[in-house]
Scaffold this active site. Structure first.
Site, PDB file in Angstrom:
ATOM      1  CG  HIS A  39      -0.578  -8.837   2.068  1.00 18.89           C
ATOM      2  ND1 HIS A  39      -1.221  -9.963   1.623  1.00 18.89           N
ATOM      3  CD2 HIS A  39      -1.120  -7.810   1.391  1.00 18.89           C
ATOM      4  CE1 HIS A  39      -2.128  -9.635   0.718  1.00 18.89           C
ATOM      5  NE2 HIS A  39      -2.081  -8.325   0.554  1.00 18.89           N
ATOM      6  CD  GLN A  63      -9.361  -1.561  -4.263  1.00 16.29           C
ATOM      7  OE1 GLN A  63      -9.196  -0.794  -3.311  1.00 16.29           O
ATOM      8  NE2 GLN A  63      -8.379  -2.332  -4.721  1.00 16.29           N
ATOM      9  CG  ASP A 152      -0.844  -4.546  -6.938  1.00 19.67           C
ATOM     10  OD1 ASP A 152      -1.302  -5.246  -7.844  1.00 19.67           O
ATOM     11  OD2 ASP A 152      -0.874  -4.891  -5.742  1.00 19.67           O
ATOM     12  CB  SER A 188      -5.283 -12.122  -2.033  1.00 19.52           C
ATOM     13  OG  SER A 188      -4.471 -11.318  -1.215  1.00 19.52           O
ATOM     14  NE  ARG A 189      -7.267  -9.870  -8.018  1.00 21.01           N
ATOM     15  CZ  ARG A 189      -8.522  -9.460  -8.060  1.00 21.01           C
ATOM     16  NH1 ARG A 189      -9.468 -10.304  -8.382  1.00 21.01           N
ATOM     17  NH2 ARG A 189      -8.832  -8.219  -7.773  1.00 21.01           N
TER      18      ARG A 189
HETATM   19  O1  PAF Z   1      -3.386  -3.336  -2.985  1.00 19.31           O
HETATM   20  C1  PAF Z   1      -4.433  -3.472  -2.293  1.00 19.31           C
HETATM   21  O2  PAF Z   1      -4.610  -4.451  -1.582  1.00 19.31           O
HETATM   22  C2  PAF Z   1      -5.523  -2.408  -2.375  1.00 19.31           C
HETATM   23  O3  PAF Z   1      -5.640  -1.908  -3.656  1.00 19.31           O
HETATM   24  C3  PAF Z   1      -5.329  -1.276  -1.348  1.00 19.31           C
HETATM   25  C4  PAF Z   1      -4.066  -0.492  -1.613  1.00 19.31           C
HETATM   26  C5  PAF Z   1      -5.301  -1.851   0.053  1.00 19.31           C
HETATM   27  C6  PAF Z   1      -6.516  -0.303  -1.437  1.00 19.31           C
HETATM   28  O4  PAF Z   1      -7.727  -0.936  -1.182  1.00 19.31           O
END
Ligand code: PAF
Length: 289
Positions: A39, A63, A152, A188-189
């Site tokens: 991040h 989600q 991702d 994060s996991r």
């Molecule tokens: O990648 C993520 O952390 C999430 O899927 C996002 C893009 C913040 C949407 O909730």
């Protein structure tokens, strides 16, 4: 600049609107918190390339196809704010679920073909939830640029396609994956892994690299590439959810490797699901099956 923490949509709009009118560019790094150096790269780019960097921290319930996964998702708001402050972000937007979804939504964004395979196949509704919350965040923040990790890859493709299809005036920037020294992609996991699982986790990237090497050597049959790579993951502790060679644009598995591809995989280590991917292209002139 002092970091401001804002949890109300109205207040965020009031704060950003005069800046935008004065010609300042806004960069958005959308996150679900539990921030790590991956991040950090998104936030750094947002800070460097814009006049005002906004980091959104919101664990988006719509989600998560598994409510247990939503519940156990790591939440570390205090240290996340410190992390954003150190990197020079101007604003952390951390709304509550009620603020983002005051009533049950009737409107969702569905990106169709791109989500048929990979994570889309195994996490029904996941990308609908991602596309919907990302569009909401883009509408709320109205950034010039928004930053997403290449780890991702399918999510990045979905967001890019959504803004193109819906004429959203934003530049979507893909940021390379950050890895631990043993190759494990930051996520994060990762903090949910037991020490024994953590020791096995780098095998995912090793298998993807093996696939990449096969392709570079000229193997054009994805089944052969997969067979070679999957021996690396052949452990009783690892469950492979998918391991696919997909077309970079369509995110659909290819029958023959001719153009640049992405090799993408998801594995389960105990109760934790990890995903990763690499780009690969044929280098040798003489392709073999
Ligand atoms: O990648 C993520 O952390 C999430 O899927 C996002 C893009 C913040 C949407 O909730």
């Amino acid at each position: 600049m002092e970091l401001r923490v804002i949890d109300s949509i109205a207040e965020l709009r009031q704060t950003l609107s005069p800046l935008r009118q004065a010609g300042a560019s806004i960069g958005l790094a959308p996150t679900m918190g539990a921030l790590h150096a991956g991040h950090g790269r998104l936030i750094e780019r947002a800070v460097q390339e814009n006049d005002c960097a906004v980091v959104s921290i919101f664990v988006n319930p719509i989600q998560f196809n598994d409510p247990g996964d939503f519940k156990k998702y790591p939440r570390t708001l205090e240290s996340d704010m410190e992390f954003c402050r150190k990197l020079g972000a101007a604003i952390v937007f951390s709304p509550t679920t009620e603020e983002m979804y005051p009533q049950t939504s009737q409107t969702f964004v569905e990106v169709s073909s791109l989500t048929e395979h990979l994570c889309g196949k195994f996490r029904p509704g996941h990308f609908r939830g991602v596309a919907t919350v990302v569009l909401k965040l883009l509408e709320i923040v109205q950034p010039a640029r928004a930053y997403f990790g290449e780890k991702d890859a399918q999510q990045l493709a979905v967001v890019q396609r959504m803004v193109r299809d819906l004429n959203v005036p934003v530049e979507i920037v893909g940021v390379p994956t950050v890895r631990e020294s043993d190759g494990l992609a930051l996520s994060s996991r990762n903090q949910l892994l037991t020490p024994a699982e953590r020791a096995l986790a780098p095998l995912l990237y090793q298998a993807l690299q093996e696939a990449g090497r096969c392709i570079e050597k000229g193997v054009v049959d994805p089944a052969r590439v997969k067979r070679a790579a999957l021996t690396t993951l052949d452990r009783p502790e690892i469950r492979v959810e998918y391991f696919e060679v997909v077309d970079t644009d369509s995110m659909h598995p290819v029958e023959r490797i001719e153009r640049p591809v992405r090799v993408a995989a998801a594995i389960w280590l105990g109760a934790t699901r990890l995903i990763d991917n690499v780009a690969a292209r044929l280098r040798s002139r003489t392709a073999s099956n």
